[in-house]
Design an enzyme around this catalytic site. Structure first.
Site, PDB file in Angstrom:
ATOM      1  N   LYS A 210      -9.129  -6.437   2.708  1.00  0.00           N
ATOM      2  CA  LYS A 210      -8.664  -5.174   2.186  1.00  0.00           C
ATOM      3  C   LYS A 210      -9.885  -4.393   2.448  1.00  0.00           C
ATOM      4  CE  LYS A 210      -5.050  -2.946   0.348  1.00  0.00           C
ATOM      5  NZ  LYS A 210      -3.618  -3.703   0.370  1.00  0.00           N
TER       6      LYS A 210
HETATM    7  N1  GLU Z   1      -1.271  -2.365   2.794  1.00  0.00           N
HETATM    8  C1  GLU Z   1      -0.110  -3.490   3.024  1.00  0.00           C
HETATM    9  C2  GLU Z   1       0.086  -4.429   1.807  1.00  0.00           C
HETATM   10  O1  GLU Z   1      -0.707  -4.261   0.659  1.00  0.00           O
HETATM   11  C3  GLU Z   1      -0.047  -3.988   4.289  1.00  0.00           C
HETATM   12  C4  GLU Z   1      -1.014  -4.743   4.914  1.00  0.00           C
HETATM   13  C5  GLU Z   1      -0.973  -5.196   6.308  1.00  0.00           C
HETATM   14  O2  GLU Z   1       0.211  -4.806   6.989  1.00  0.00           O
HETATM   15  O3  GLU Z   1      -1.669  -5.910   6.875  1.00  0.00           O
HETATM   16  O4  GLU Z   1       0.677  -5.324   1.980  1.00  0.00           O
END
Ligand code: GLU
Length: 424
Positions: A113
Site C-alpha cells: 500500500k
Molecule cells: N485500494 C483497493 C483495496 O483496498 C484496491 C487495491 C488494488 O486494486 O490493488 O482493495
C-alpha cells in the site's frame, strides 16, 4: 476524523488493530504458527520526501510512503491513498490487509500500500499532477509490474493512475501499462474496474444474507461513505429491493424513514461533491447514525468507525465492510456475541483488487475482455471465496473474519515455509 476516533475510543492504531487480528488467528494455524511472526513485520517500507512547486510559487514538501508488507505469494498489490491523515502506521496496516485480502481471494499477489499525507481537494490539477509524478519517481525504485503494482484508493482515481503509468513509462523508455491498475479504459484499464469494489460488496453481502437469514427485499440499509464504493453498492441493493434509510459522508448525515432517492442524491453529489444540502432527506446528528434501526449497515468510508460503544448499541443484523479496517477487534467480539454477522473487509471489498488482477493479466497479454466476461469471472471468484470462508467459519465455530484470516494465513505461511529463509 478517523484518527481522532481512534484516539478517543480505544486508543489503538490501525496497525495495532491488525496485530490483534493476527493474534486471534494464530491458535488455529497448527504447525504453521511457527511462521506467524512473518505477518507481524512488513517486509519493506519506504518513506519519501516529495517537493512540489505550488501554484503560488512556493515549494511545499509532502511525505509519502510505499509499504510492501508481504511478497511470499507474488508481487505486492495495493492502492495509493491521498488523505490528510495518512501516516506510516496506517499504510503499514493497509498493506497488511492487502496481504490477507489477496490470499483470502487466492489471487497470486502479496500485499502492499502507498499513500501521501495530503488533502487532494485543496490542490489544483497541476499541483496534483506534479505531486503524483514526483511520488511515482521516488517509489519507482521498488515498484514494477513483477514487483509491486499500485492502484487507486481513497483520494485517488483513474486520472492519477494514468500519471503514474506515464511517469514510470518515461523512466523505462517504454510504455508499461501493467505497472498500475485502475487506469482509464483507453490506457489499458479494465472494463468493470471502477464499479468492482461496490459490486463485490453487494455480491458477498447477498450470499451471506441468504445464509444468515436476512432478506434483502424490503430491508433497511444504512451506508457510511458515499464515494465510489458506497455508491455502487447502494445502487445494487436498491435494485434488489432494499430501502436506503440513512447515508453519512464527511459533510452530513441524511435520514429518510421512507427511503432516500439515491438517483437524485447521486445527481446532487455530482454537482456539489458532497451530500449536505440534499432536500430529499432530513439532516440528523452524526452520532445518531449509529442509533438508527436498520437491517444492513455498509461502512464504506475509513477505518476505525465501529467502536466498542457503537458495537454495543448498533441495531442491525448484517455489516458489510466496504471500507478497510472499519471495525475494532474489541467491537468485533461484541458483534459476534450479539449475533450480528460481519462480512469482513478482506472479502467484502475484494472485488476491486480482483478486477485489478484481471486488468494486470489483460495488460500482460495485451488482450482485453468484455465487461460481461469480467463480471462473470469476478462473481464466480467472489462467491467461491465467500462460500469457502463461510464453511471454514462453521467448521471452526468462529467469525467470518477469523475464518478469512485462517484461509489467508494458511496460504501465506505455507508459501513462506516452502520458500524457506534466504540465505538458509
Ligand atoms: N485500494 C483497493 C483495496 O483496498 C484496491 C487495491 C488494488 O486494486 O490493488 O482493495
Amino acid at each position: 476524523m478517523n484518527k481522532l476516533s481512534y484516539a478517543l475510543d480505544t486508543n489503538i492504531s490501525a496497525w495495532t488493530t491488525y496485530l490483534r487480528q493476527i493474534d486471534r488467528v494464530v491458535p488455529y494455524l497448527g504447525d504453521l504458527a511457527r511462521w506467524a511472526d512473518t505477518l507481524r513485520h512488513p517486509k519493506r517500507a519506504l518513506i519519501v520526501d516529495i517537493p512540489v512547486h505550488m501554484d503560488d510559487g512556493k515549494i511545499h514538501h509532502f511525505e509519502g510512503y510505499r509499504v510492501q508488507h508481504n511478497l511470499s505469494r507474488g508481487p505486492g498489490k495495493g492502492g495509493i491513498r491521498y488523505h490528510p491523515n495518512v501516516d506510516l502506521n496506517e499504510v503499514m496496516a493497509l498493506s497488511a490487509w492487502m496481504t490477507i485480502k489477496c490470499a483470502a481471494m487466492n489471487l497470486p499477489f502479496g500485499g502492499a500500500k502507498g499513500g501521501i499525507r495530503v488533502d487532494p481537494f485543496l490542490l489544483s490539477e497541476g499541483e496534483l499532477e506534479r505531486l503524483t509524478r514526483r511520488y511515482t519517481s521516488e517509489i519507482s525504485i521498488i515498484i514494477g509490474p513483477q514487483k509491486d503494482i499500485p492502484a487507486p484508493d481513497v483520494g485517488t482515481n483513474s486520472k492519477i493512475m494514468a500519471w503514474i503509468m506515464d511517469t514510470y513509462s518515461m523512466k523505462q523508455g517504454a510504455t508499461v501499462t501493467s505497472i498500475v491498475t485502475g487506469k482509464p479504459i483507453h490506457l489499458g484499464g479494465s472494463l468493470g474496474r471502477e464499479k468492482a469494489t461496490g459490486r463485490g460488496v453487494f455480491i458477498t453481502g447477498r450470499e451471506v444474507a441468504k445464509r444468515a437469514g436476512v432478506k434483502i427485499q424490503g430491508s433497511r440499509l444504512a451506508v457510511q461513505g458515499f464515494g465510489n464504493v458506497g455508491n455502487e453498492a447502494t445502487r445494487l441493493f436498491v435494485e434488489a429491493g432494499a430501502s436506503v434509510i440513512a447515508i453519512q459522508d464527511h459533510s452530513s448525515t441524511l435520514f429518510n424513514e421512507r427511503g432516500i432517492d439515491v438517483v437524485a442524491l447521486n445527481d446532487w453529489q455530482d454537482k456539489h461533491r458532497k451530500i449536505i444540502g440534499f432536500k430529499g432527506a432530513k439532516q440528523i446528528d452524526r452520532d445518531e447514525f449509529w442509533d438508527i434501526h436498520m437491517d444492513i449497515l455498509i461502512p464504506a468510508a475509513l477505518e476505525g468507525q465501529i467502536t466498542l460503544e457503537r458495537a454495543k448499541k448498533l441495531n442491525c443484523k448484517l455489516i458489510l465492510e466496504g471500507a478497510n479496517g472499519p471495525t475494532y477487534p474489541e467491537a468485533d467480539d461484541i458483534l459476534c456475541q450479539r449475533d450480528i454477522t460481519v462480512v469482513p473487509d478482506v472479502i467484502c471489498n475484494a472485488g476491486g483488487v480482483t478486477v485489478s488482477y484481471f486488468e494486470w493479466v489483460q495488460d500482460m497479454a495485451s488482450f482485453f475482455w468484455s465487461e460481461d466476461e469480467i463480471n462473470l469471472r469476478m462473481d464466480k471468484i467472489m462467491i467461491e471465496a465467500m462460500l469457502h470462508i463461510w464453511n471454514k467459519a462453521q467448521e471452526n465455530n468462529c467469525s467470518l473474519r477469523t475464518a478469512a484470516y485462517i484461509v489467508a494465513c494458511e496460504r501465506i505461511l505455507m508459501a513462506r515455509k516452502d520458500r524457506g529463509i534466504y540465505p538458509g
